[in-house]
Structures are given as structure tokens and as C-alpha cells.
Design an enzyme around this catalytic site. Structure first.
Site, PDB file in Angstrom:
ATOM      1  N   ASP A 307       0.867  -1.178   0.000  1.00  0.00           N
ATOM      2  CA  ASP A 307       0.000   0.000   0.000  1.00  0.00           C
ATOM      3  C   ASP A 307       0.900   1.223   0.000  1.00  0.00           C
ATOM      4  OD1 ASP A 307      -2.242   1.836   0.487  1.00  0.00           O
ATOM      5  OD2 ASP A 307      -3.353   0.072   1.122  1.00  0.00           O
ATOM      6  N   HIS A 333       2.205   2.337  -3.112  1.00  0.00           N
ATOM      7  CA  HIS A 333       1.226   3.288  -3.635  1.00  0.00           C
ATOM      8  C   HIS A 333       1.638   4.734  -3.427  1.00  0.00           C
ATOM      9  CE1 HIS A 333      -2.299   0.155  -3.484  1.00  0.00           C
ATOM     10  NE2 HIS A 333      -1.255  -0.257  -4.194  1.00  0.00           N
TER      11      HIS A 333
END
Length: 531
Positions: A307, A333
Site C-alpha cells: 500500500d 502506492h
């Protein structure tokens, strides 16, 4: 008296982290002053040394704790050592006399002035029994319709002053191991439970690895943190956090194969329980998340996860004064601000960042994200000296992150990107950029963005399409060209009063940033890495 005690603890913590033989003398310059590299404690500052009794096999200890009654054999002795340790000293975890290197524990609580030192070659493994983390709600280790959190972190520091976690050892959350109690016992891994958020819209009740609540002067130094069931490191309301030389590696080789080349049908999007994991299939495993915190430094660190590499949050309180210097990011991310920005995020510097996204489908680079359910002011953010490659979405400034409703309007101002060089994609994957201000519902909050020496090699990225009820990019954006270096996509920006896109200044002619020595293999600094 309280203030006097507080500063005494800070002084003791400074002594423990500066008196050892490992001080390198490096420092970084933040807006609030110089921040020195920490050091490992001196032997004389160790209050208790604990020897490991578990021998991992290929990074795993799953054969040790299949019976949930033996899920945290080291918790009591580690916690007792911490509780009895005087402020200004450290509890040290070392190998056993026969080379044993593993400790196994449930949730632990640090106290003020005490440092947990995880020695070279030693791993502190998290229990896979959800009961060892449950906070009383009773649903840890499940996926629920309720968003009430039910798990304590592996290591919790609440209202501490001058505490820390240091050493060249590892904290391993064992996210790819089967849980051993509750309705998912021996059926699902922590990461399988997390994936239910995507497949069924449920809230995973998984523990984080390190959680700070309030407090001040916390140090993370050189330690590797990997395989968290949820977020790896979170600070909430903390004043003064220095994370230096840390490594975050998820998934590690214990739960995957080199290069993350899992065989078809072995990952959690295809089968449960999964037997192989990739960064794209370990959900909500943020790396380093400072929230409602001030004077935060992340320096000389390496992050690869499923993430956000970093997610800076301001939910109900401000986050300000942040420095990210000399870091390397891989899968993930992005270096993100948001999505919670209602408390305001300000005064952030990013300098000398290398990002190699490995052409991940969810790869982001520099990112500010929010929406009207949690938006607020994001101001004075400077990105300087960025080398990037293999990142699908290199620049994302997006106040339409979701379709959630509310009246907390995002406002991104005084954002600067300079000396940025993107080398493109090894696989030829198309790149996109998002430049959006929030201009809707009778609000006019333009993104004010300065670009200077921002260069993309090869085919230039496209602008993102409309999404989540917002307009196509660019929209509501006031660009300023700094004038020193080029902006390689400048000719693609179309000014318009209809879209409120303006341009001030002209690009310069300076050479693009030299990225020839920017990138290093993660496994060269973190041997448990598959890349």
C-alpha cells in the site's frame, strides 16, 4: 515537576542513543533544525539482555505455534524486562547460545525512556493467535461490517517520552501465516482476511506492528519491519519522531518467491488460504504513517510494500514539519499525503528520493489525495531531487479520491516539484498524471503548483481521465514554471478559463537530474527481500 520529568527522560534517551560506538555523525537539515543520526546504545546502557530460544526455518516459525496455547512464549519475559528497565536504558534481544534467533510474542507495551534493541540476526515474530492482540471487542482476526478497531499492535508506545526501537534485527508480523484461533483458525492468513475488504467490502481486523499514541522523542533506527498484517508503523499525535535507516519489506521471501513470480492460482485474489503473496495482494500494509504528528523525519530508509510507502494523515489534528531525506522506495502506492487532511498538513520537505515501482499495477509516485468527507488544507509541500522509474502514476494531486460525501473541502496550495526525473517504464507501461484542484459545489480551491526541471523521458504521460465525479485532468490548476529547468510536458498544458487552468512563467534549460546512480536493489540492504 511534570515538565522537569519529561525533559529528564528526553535527556536520558539522548544519552542512550549517543553513547554507543555506532554513532555515524551524519545529520539532515530540517526546517526546525539539524537532526542527527541516532546510534545504538552502549553496552553499559543495557538493563536486561534476553536470549532467543526459537530457531526459525527459512524465516518461518509456523511449526512452533500451531497450538494457540503456545502462541506467545516470550511475551511475559520481554514485557517484564521493559517494565523493570530504568529510563535511559535498553532491553536487548540477542541470539541464544546455540544460535537460536527467534522471539515470539503478542502485544507489548513500551514505556517512557526505554529502548527495545533487537540485535543483528534476531527476529521478533508476532503471534498468529488473534486473541493475543484483541483489545476487548472480540473480533480481532476476522473481517467485519463494523469499522471499530479490535486489535492492539504488536508494539504499543502510549504517551512515552524518549523511547525507541533500534538494532539490525527484524520485527516480523507473519501476515502470510494462518491465524490459529477464532472463526478463521487454520483457514485464512492475516492477508487473506485483509483481502476480504476488496472481495466483500468488509473491514479487516488485523494488528499493526508499531503504534505510537501521543508522546514525544521516539526513535526508530536500522531495524527491519516486515510482513505486517496491517499498517507497519503508525504515529498518532506524536511530537518528534526520527526513523533512520529502517527497512520495510512486505512480503518477504518467507511468503513469496524471488521476483514475486508466484505461480498462477496461489495468491489471495485467486485462492484461500493463499500460499504465495505479492505486493499487489497484501492489502492495507502501509509502510510509515505519521498522523497528527509534528517534527517527523524519515531518512536513509528503504520501503517496499503493498500500500502507501508513506501516508501522512491529519484527521482531527494538524500534521506539520516533516522531512523525508535520502530514501529509496520500491513497490507501493506512493509517498502520499491523505486521504485524511481535515486537520491540515503543512511544511513538508522531500529531498533525494529514489522510487522504483517495478511497474506494479497500483504504483504511485508523489501523491496528495483527499475528498470532501475528509479534506482540508495541504500547504507548503516541496519535493526536490526525485529520481523515478517504473511507476504507473508518477504525479497525483487528486481531491476526488473517492465518492464519499461531506463538506470538508480539499485545498492544495504552494506545492513545489523540482529537479524531478522519470526514466520511464522497463515494460513500456503508459504513465498518467493527475492535476486537480477542488472546484465544485460552489467552491474554488485551485491547486497551486510550481514545476521546475520536471522531466519525463520518452513518451510523455497522459493526463488522467475524469473519475469519482470530478473533472478530467488538468482542472482547477494554477501552474507556475520555475524557470531553471525544463518541464517536458509543458506543451500539453492547455490554459482555459473554463477549466481554470493557468500558467505563469516559462521553463528553463538546465540539464535533467542525473539518476544514473540513484537506484539500488532492495535485497542489497534487506536480505529478506525478493527483489
Amino acid at each position: 515537576m511534570i515538565l522537569s520529568h519529561r525533559y529528564t527522560l528526553i535527556a536520558l534517551a539522548a544519552a542512550i542513543l549517543s553513547s554507543g560506538a555506532h554513532a555515524a555523525g551524519a545529520s539532515v537539515t530540517a526546517s526546525w533544525g539539524n537532526v542527527a543520526e541516532p546510534s545504538l546504545p552502549a553496552d553499559s546502557a543495557v538493563c536486561k539482555t534476553l536470549a532467543a530460544t526459537i530457531t526459525p526455518v527459512s524465516g518461518s516459525i509456523d511449526t512452533v505455534d500451531g497450538n494457540p496455547s503456545n502462541s506467545q512464549p516470550d511475551a511475559s519475559r520481554i514485557q517484564t524486562a521493559i517494565d523493570n528497565c530504568p529510563a535511559g536504558q535498553a532491553v536487548r534481544l540477542v541470539k541464544g547460545s546455540a544460535g537460536e534467533s527467534g522471539f515470539l510474542s503478542g502485544s507489548l507495551k513500551l514505556k517512557s525512556g526505554v529502548t527495545l534493541w533487537i540485535d543483528t540476526g534476531v527476529t521478533l515474530f508476532a503471534s498468529r493467535n488473534p486473541a493475543d492482540f484483541d483489545n476487548g471487542v472480540g473480533t480481532c482476526g476476522t473481517a467485519t461490517t463494523s469499522n471499530t478497531k479490535s486489535c492492539n499492535a504488536l508494539i504499543v508506545a502510549r504517551d512515552t517520552v524518549g523511547s525507541g526501537i533500534v538494532g539490525d534485527g527484524i520485527i516480523d508480523g507473519r501476515g502470510g501465516s494462518l491465524v490459529t484461533s477464532g472463526p478463521n483458525a487454520n483457514r485464512l492468513t492475516w492477508w487473506d482476511i485483509a483481502y476480504l475488504n476488496k472481495t466483500k467490502g468488509l473491514n479487516q481486523q488485523n494488528p499493526r506492528l508499531v503504534q505510537l499514541y501521543n508522546g514525544s522523542a521516539f526513535t526508530l533506527y536500522r531495524v527491519t519491519v516486515q510482513n505486517s498484517p496491517n499498517f507497519h508503523i503508525v504515529t498518532t499525535g506524536t511530537a518528534g519522531v526520527t526513523a533512520w535507516g529502517i527497512k520495510i519489506v512486505t512480503p518477504s521471501l518467507a511468503y513469496t518467491v524471488p521476483g514475486y513470480k508466484c505461480a498462477a492460482g496461489t495468491t489471495p485474489d485467486k485462492v484461500t488460504p493463499a500460499t504465495c503473496f505479492t505486493p499487489e495482494t497484501v492489502k492495507n500494509t502501509d509502510g510509515f504513517d505519521p498522523g497528527q504528528s509534528t517534527n517527523v523525519v524519515l531518512a536513509n530508509s528503504y520501503i517496499s510494500t503493498g500500500d502507501d510507502h508513506v501516508a501522512i494523515k491529519a484527521s482531527g489534528g494538524a500534521t506539520r514539519n516533516l522531512l523525508f531525506a535520502h530514501n529509496h522506495f520500491y513497490y507501493g502506492h506512493g509517498l502520499s499525503i491523505g486521504s485524511e487532511t481535515d486537520g491540515g498538513v503543512s511544511n513538508m520537505q522531500v529531498t533525494d528520493l529514489a522510487m522504483d515501482g517495478n511497474d506494479s499495477s497500483g504504483g504511485n509516485g508523489l501523491r496528495i489525495k483527499s475528498d470532501i468527507s475528509r479534506g482540508g488544507k495541504v500547504n507548503n509541500i516541496v519535493y526536490n531531487g526525485i529520481c523515478m522509474r517504473n511507476v504507473k502514476e508518477p504525479l497525483v494531486f487528486d481531491p476526488f479520491y473517492s465518492t464519499a460525501k461531506g463538506s470538508l473541502y480539499p485545498n492544495f496550495t504552494n506545492i513545489v516539484v523540482k529537479n524531478f526525473h522519470d526514466l520511464g517504464s522497463a515494460k513500456g507501461i503508459a504513465r498518467t498524471m493527475t492535476f486537480l484542484g477542488y472546484e465544485a459545489k460552489k467552491r474554488t480551491n485551485p491547486l497551486t503548483l510550481t514545476l521546475d526541471n520536471v522531466v519525463f523521458d520518452g513518451t510523455q504521460p497522459a493526463f488522467d481521465v475524469a473519475h469519482n465525479g470530478g473533472p478530467a485532468s488538468p482542472n482547477g490548476t494554477h501552474f507556475t514554471f520555475g524557470g531553471n529547468g525544463p518541464v517536458s510536458f509543458a506543451n500539453a498544458i492547455v490554459t482555459s478559463s473554463t477549466t481554470d487552468v493557468t500558467v505563469t512563467g516559462t521553463p528553463g534549460t538546465a540539464a535533467a537530474v542525473d539518476c544514473s546512480n540513484a537506484f539500488v536493489p532492495l535485497k542489497s540492504v534487506a536480505p529478506t527481500s525478493p527483489i
